[in-house]
Motif scaffolding. Structure first.
Motif, mmCIF file in Angstrom:
data_model
loop_
_atom_site.group_PDB
_atom_site.id
_atom_site.type_symbol
_atom_site.label_atom_id
_atom_site.label_comp_id
_atom_site.label_asym_id
_atom_site.label_seq_id
_atom_site.Cartn_x
_atom_site.Cartn_y
_atom_site.Cartn_z
ATOM 1 N N ARG A 34 0.833 -1.221 0.000
ATOM 2 C CA ARG A 34 0.000 0.000 0.000
ATOM 3 C C ARG A 34 0.859 1.258 0.000
ATOM 4 O O ARG A 34 0.622 2.201 -0.764
ATOM 5 N N VAL A 35 1.896 1.271 0.836
ATOM 6 C CA VAL A 35 2.783 2.438 0.901
ATOM 7 C C VAL A 35 3.579 2.559 -0.386
ATOM 8 O O VAL A 35 3.718 3.655 -0.944
ATOM 9 N N ALA A 87 1.328 3.958 -3.194
ATOM 10 C CA ALA A 87 1.103 5.398 -3.051
ATOM 11 C C ALA A 87 2.366 6.185 -3.369
ATOM 12 O O ALA A 87 2.325 7.193 -4.092
ATOM 13 N N ARG A 108 4.010 12.435 3.975
ATOM 14 C CA ARG A 108 2.770 11.673 3.850
ATOM 15 C C ARG A 108 2.814 10.595 4.914
ATOM 16 O O ARG A 108 3.827 9.932 5.085
ATOM 17 N N ARG A 109 1.700 10.431 5.604
ATOM 18 C CA ARG A 109 1.629 9.443 6.676
ATOM 19 C C ARG A 109 0.691 8.319 6.271
ATOM 20 O O ARG A 109 -0.411 8.563 5.789
ATOM 21 N N TYR A 110 1.161 7.085 6.493
ATOM 22 C CA TYR A 110 0.384 5.885 6.203
ATOM 23 C C TYR A 110 0.403 5.029 7.465
ATOM 24 O O TYR A 110 1.272 4.177 7.625
#
Length: 190
Positions: free
Chosen positions: A28-29, A32, A173-175
């Motif tokens: 996912r990271v 993105a 950006r934070r995940y």
């Protein structure tokens, strides 16, 4: 399961090193991150340096998406062997693995050959402290191409990395538990 998200090797699985020596970036990271890097034109045709490469997932994702050259630097022997196996299994051109400490690689002649790095992916173990990370970024600065992009992945609990003084502000950006800091440089080294 870790896999390549997109590009020539999209969907292909990657091995992960045995034990708990690495912390693979989640699909996912990576999806993105690389969507943003692709949109900025930072991957296709780039010279990419993946420091603290682990399984090689970040650098191999760049290779799958059209990077011209990718160097995976990893000090842990089991992780370096896994990265080599992953690179060989994918068969992507222009990928090599260096079994060496990031600091030592950056100080050596192999880091400085060529026209500079266009994209640098820095994903150190969370145990690497802020001082050590700042030292790596400082040594890295003169090795960058004009207009380079530097990405640092850290725990969301970690402070913003200490960037070299000439560098512009980073975008965060934070995940979940992961923060990704991205700096786009205008000129060589900042």
């Amino acid at each position: 399961m870790t896999r390549i998200v997109a590009g020539a090797a999209g969907g292909r699985r990657l091995r992960v090193p045995p034990g708990e020596t690495t912390r693979p970036t989640s699909d996912r990271v990576r999806e993105a991150l690389f969507s943003a890097l692709d949109a900025a034109g930072a991957v296709d045709g780039a010279r990419v340096l993946d420091l603290y490469a682990g399984s090689g997932a970040l650098g191999l994702e760049a290779a799958s998406r059209g990077a011209r050259e990718v160097v995976l630097v990893e000090v842990a022997l089991a992780a370096a062997q896994t990265a080599r196996a992953n690179a060989a299994a994918l068969g992507l051109p222009g990928v090599r693995v260096e079994h060496e400490r990031a600091e030592r690689f950056l100080a050596g002649p192999r880091a400085a050959d060529g026209a500079g790095w266009d994209l640098v992916l820095v994903d150190p173990p969370y145990a690497v402290d802020e001082e050590a990370l700042a030292g790596v970024l400082a040594v890295l600065a003169p090795l960058l191409a004009d207009g380079a992009t530097v990405v640092v992945e850290r725990s969301s609990r970690s402070p913003e990395p200490r960037w070299p003084a000439a560098w512009p502000a980073a975008r965060r950006r934070r995940y979940g538990e992961t923060s990704v800091w991205t700096v786009h440089l205008d000129g060589p080294g900042g």
